[in-house]
Motif scaffolding. Structure first.
Motif, PDB file in Angstrom:
ATOM      1  N   LEU A  40       0.887  -1.159   0.000  1.00  0.00           N
ATOM      2  CA  LEU A  40       0.000   0.000   0.000  1.00  0.00           C
ATOM      3  C   LEU A  40       0.926   1.209   0.000  1.00  0.00           C
ATOM      4  O   LEU A  40       1.676   1.420   0.954  1.00  0.00           O
ATOM      5  N   THR A  41       0.930   1.959  -1.091  1.00  0.00           N
ATOM      6  CA  THR A  41       1.873   3.062  -1.287  1.00  0.00           C
ATOM      7  C   THR A  41       1.094   4.322  -1.654  1.00  0.00           C
ATOM      8  O   THR A  41       0.367   4.333  -2.645  1.00  0.00           O
ATOM      9  N   TYR A  42       1.287   5.381  -0.882  1.00  0.00           N
ATOM     10  CA  TYR A  42       0.564   6.624  -1.112  1.00  0.00           C
ATOM     11  C   TYR A  42       1.209   7.434  -2.230  1.00  0.00           C
ATOM     12  O   TYR A  42       2.395   7.729  -2.203  1.00  0.00           O
ATOM     13  N   VAL A  43       0.381   7.795  -3.238  1.00  0.00           N
ATOM     14  CA  VAL A  43       0.841   8.617  -4.354  1.00  0.00           C
ATOM     15  C   VAL A  43      -0.249   9.626  -4.686  1.00  0.00           C
ATOM     16  O   VAL A  43      -1.436   9.289  -4.688  1.00  0.00           O
ATOM     17  N   GLU A  44       0.149  10.849  -4.987  1.00  0.00           N
ATOM     18  CA  GLU A  44      -0.769  11.874  -5.467  1.00  0.00           C
ATOM     19  C   GLU A  44      -0.574  11.983  -6.977  1.00  0.00           C
ATOM     20  O   GLU A  44       0.419  12.543  -7.440  1.00  0.00           O
ATOM     21  N   ASN A  45      -1.516  11.450  -7.730  1.00  0.00           N
ATOM     22  CA  ASN A  45      -1.405  11.388  -9.187  1.00  0.00           C
ATOM     23  C   ASN A  45      -2.086  12.611  -9.802  1.00  0.00           C
ATOM     24  O   ASN A  45      -3.286  12.765  -9.726  1.00  0.00           O
ATOM     25  N   ARG A  46      -1.300  13.455 -10.427  1.00  0.00           N
ATOM     26  CA  ARG A  46      -1.821  14.662 -11.077  1.00  0.00           C
ATOM     27  C   ARG A  46      -2.016  14.448 -12.567  1.00  0.00           C
ATOM     28  O   ARG A  46      -2.228  15.399 -13.316  1.00  0.00           O
ATOM     29  N   GLY A  47      -1.974  13.186 -12.988  1.00  0.00           N
ATOM     30  CA  GLY A  47      -2.173  12.849 -14.393  1.00  0.00           C
ATOM     31  C   GLY A  47      -3.311  11.868 -14.542  1.00  0.00           C
ATOM     32  O   GLY A  47      -4.206  11.790 -13.711  1.00  0.00           O
ATOM     33  N   ALA A  48      -3.249  11.100 -15.609  1.00  0.00           N
ATOM     34  CA  ALA A  48      -4.264  10.078 -15.882  1.00  0.00           C
ATOM     35  C   ALA A  48      -3.673   8.709 -15.581  1.00  0.00           C
ATOM     36  O   ALA A  48      -2.662   8.593 -14.899  1.00  0.00           O
ATOM     37  N   LYS A 116       4.030  -4.725  -7.088  1.00  0.00           N
ATOM     38  CA  LYS A 116       5.430  -4.499  -7.460  1.00  0.00           C
ATOM     39  C   LYS A 116       5.816  -5.184  -8.766  1.00  0.00           C
ATOM     40  O   LYS A 116       6.890  -4.931  -9.287  1.00  0.00           O
ATOM     41  N   ILE A 117       4.941  -6.025  -9.310  1.00  0.00           N
ATOM     42  CA  ILE A 117       5.258  -6.700 -10.568  1.00  0.00           C
ATOM     43  C   ILE A 117       5.164  -5.750 -11.756  1.00  0.00           C
ATOM     44  O   ILE A 117       5.623  -6.069 -12.835  1.00  0.00           O
ATOM     45  N   TRP A 118       4.522  -4.589 -11.569  1.00  0.00           N
ATOM     46  CA  TRP A 118       4.597  -3.541 -12.580  1.00  0.00           C
ATOM     47  C   TRP A 118       4.709  -2.207 -11.863  1.00  0.00           C
ATOM     48  O   TRP A 118       4.465  -2.100 -10.683  1.00  0.00           O
ATOM     49  N   SER A 119       5.052  -1.174 -12.582  1.00  0.00           N
ATOM     50  CA  SER A 119       5.460   0.065 -11.930  1.00  0.00           C
ATOM     51  C   SER A 119       4.343   1.086 -11.738  1.00  0.00           C
ATOM     52  O   SER A 119       4.617   2.232 -11.441  1.00  0.00           O
ATOM     53  N   TYR A 120       3.095   0.681 -11.886  1.00  0.00           N
ATOM     54  CA  TYR A 120       2.001   1.629 -11.751  1.00  0.00           C
ATOM     55  C   TYR A 120       1.239   1.415 -10.459  1.00  0.00           C
ATOM     56  O   TYR A 120       0.975   0.288 -10.065  1.00  0.00           O
ATOM     57  N   ILE A 121       0.883   2.514  -9.814  1.00  0.00           N
ATOM     58  CA  ILE A 121       0.102   2.485  -8.587  1.00  0.00           C
ATOM     59  C   ILE A 121      -1.284   3.018  -8.947  1.00  0.00           C
ATOM     60  O   ILE A 121      -1.405   3.997  -9.685  1.00  0.00           O
ATOM     61  N   ASP A 126      -9.909   3.332 -10.339  1.00  0.00           N
ATOM     62  CA  ASP A 126      -9.185   2.880 -11.535  1.00  0.00           C
ATOM     63  C   ASP A 126      -9.505   1.423 -11.834  1.00  0.00           C
ATOM     64  O   ASP A 126      -9.677   1.041 -12.998  1.00  0.00           O
ATOM     65  N   SER A 127      -9.566   0.616 -10.792  1.00  0.00           N
ATOM     66  CA  SER A 127      -9.840  -0.808 -10.970  1.00  0.00           C
ATOM     67  C   SER A 127     -11.190  -1.032 -11.637  1.00  0.00           C
ATOM     68  O   SER A 127     -11.302  -1.842 -12.572  1.00  0.00           O
ATOM     69  N   PHE A 128     -12.213  -0.320 -11.183  1.00  0.00           N
ATOM     70  CA  PHE A 128     -13.543  -0.490 -11.774  1.00  0.00           C
ATOM     71  C   PHE A 128     -13.601   0.035 -13.203  1.00  0.00           C
ATOM     72  O   PHE A 128     -14.273  -0.545 -14.055  1.00  0.00           O
ATOM     73  N   ILE A 129     -12.893   1.120 -13.475  1.00  0.00           N
ATOM     74  CA  ILE A 129     -12.856   1.650 -14.840  1.00  0.00           C
ATOM     75  C   ILE A 129     -12.207   0.626 -15.769  1.00  0.00           C
ATOM     76  O   ILE A 129     -12.744   0.311 -16.839  1.00  0.00           O
ATOM     77  N   VAL A 130     -11.073   0.085 -15.367  1.00  0.00           N
ATOM     78  CA  VAL A 130     -10.344  -0.862 -16.216  1.00  0.00           C
ATOM     79  C   VAL A 130     -11.118  -2.167 -16.373  1.00  0.00           C
ATOM     80  O   VAL A 130     -11.272  -2.678 -17.490  1.00  0.00           O
ATOM     81  N   ILE A 131     -11.621  -2.719 -15.281  1.00  0.00           N
ATOM     82  CA  ILE A 131     -12.381  -3.971 -15.363  1.00  0.00           C
ATOM     83  C   ILE A 131     -13.626  -3.756 -16.228  1.00  0.00           C
ATOM     84  O   ILE A 131     -13.957  -4.589 -17.084  1.00  0.00           O
ATOM     85  N   GLY A 132     -14.322  -2.641 -16.029  1.00  0.00           N
ATOM     86  CA  GLY A 132     -15.495  -2.332 -16.840  1.00  0.00           C
ATOM     87  C   GLY A 132     -15.151  -2.206 -18.318  1.00  0.00           C
ATOM     88  O   GLY A 132     -15.858  -2.732 -19.178  1.00  0.00           O
ATOM     89  N   ALA A 133     -14.052  -1.528 -18.625  1.00  0.00           N
ATOM     90  CA  ALA A 133     -13.646  -1.361 -20.025  1.00  0.00           C
ATOM     91  C   ALA A 133     -13.279  -2.702 -20.654  1.00  0.00           C
ATOM     92  O   ALA A 133     -13.631  -2.965 -21.814  1.00  0.00           O
ATOM     93  N   ILE A 134     -12.598  -3.558 -19.906  1.00  0.00           N
ATOM     94  CA  ILE A 134     -12.242  -4.887 -20.420  1.00  0.00           C
ATOM     95  C   ILE A 134     -13.506  -5.713 -20.681  1.00  0.00           C
ATOM     96  O   ILE A 134     -13.637  -6.345 -21.730  1.00  0.00           O
TER      97      ILE A 134
END
Length: 147
Positions: A40-48, A116-121, A126-134
């Motif tokens: 669990l890693t805290y990040v403030e994402n100012r992008g997409a 940690k298997i990929w570099s995106y947090i 986001d999970s629901f958007i991606v699962i829904g899109a798939i």
């Protein structure tokens, strides 16, 4: 009506999880859950997604409003026989609104799910958007093959 419940449920789960991330993760930055696999890693994402288009807040606000209205229109105008597609659109809408709330309130999106298997947090929305899109893409492909 079920679609509205799904949208609200996703928003609540997303916002509550981000609240706890801000309270408990921001001070410590990361907590290993499964060492070298999931943190669990805290990040403030100012992008997409994947950190692209950094610092384009107004762009994301306008796009989210347009996409949100399009999703609502599709859900309202879609025949009841397409209930599963309506539910998938509700998943995407709930996720989009969850991140939209962050952008409006905070000026960034809180991300905290760190495999940690990929570099995106990422986060719950986001999970629901991606699962829904798939799922939506899969349905579209299957329908195209069956025609």
């Amino acid at each position: 009506m079920l679609e509205l419940f799904i949208v609200i449920l996703i928003i609540v789960i997303d916002q509550v999880s981000k609240y706890f991330a801000r309270i408990y993760l921001r001070p410590v930055k990361t907590i290993p859950v499964i060492d070298n696999f999931f943190h669990l890693t805290y990040v403030e994402n100012r992008g997409a997604a994947f950190g692209i288009l950094q610092n384009q807040l107004w762009f994301f606000i306008v796009i989210t409003i347009m996409v949100g209205f399009a999703l609502i229109y599709m859900m309202i105008s879609m025949p009841e026989k397409n209930k599963h597609i309506k539910l998938i659109l509700a998943m995407i809408l709930g996720g989009a609104i969850g991140n939209f709330i962050d952008r409006i309130r905070l000026g960034y999106v809180v991300d905290f799910l760190d495999f940690k298997i990929w570099s995106y947090i990422f986060n719950v929305a986001d999970s629901f958007i991606v699962i829904g899109a798939i799922l939506l893409g899969g349905i579209m492909l299957l329908r195209k093959e069956n025609q």
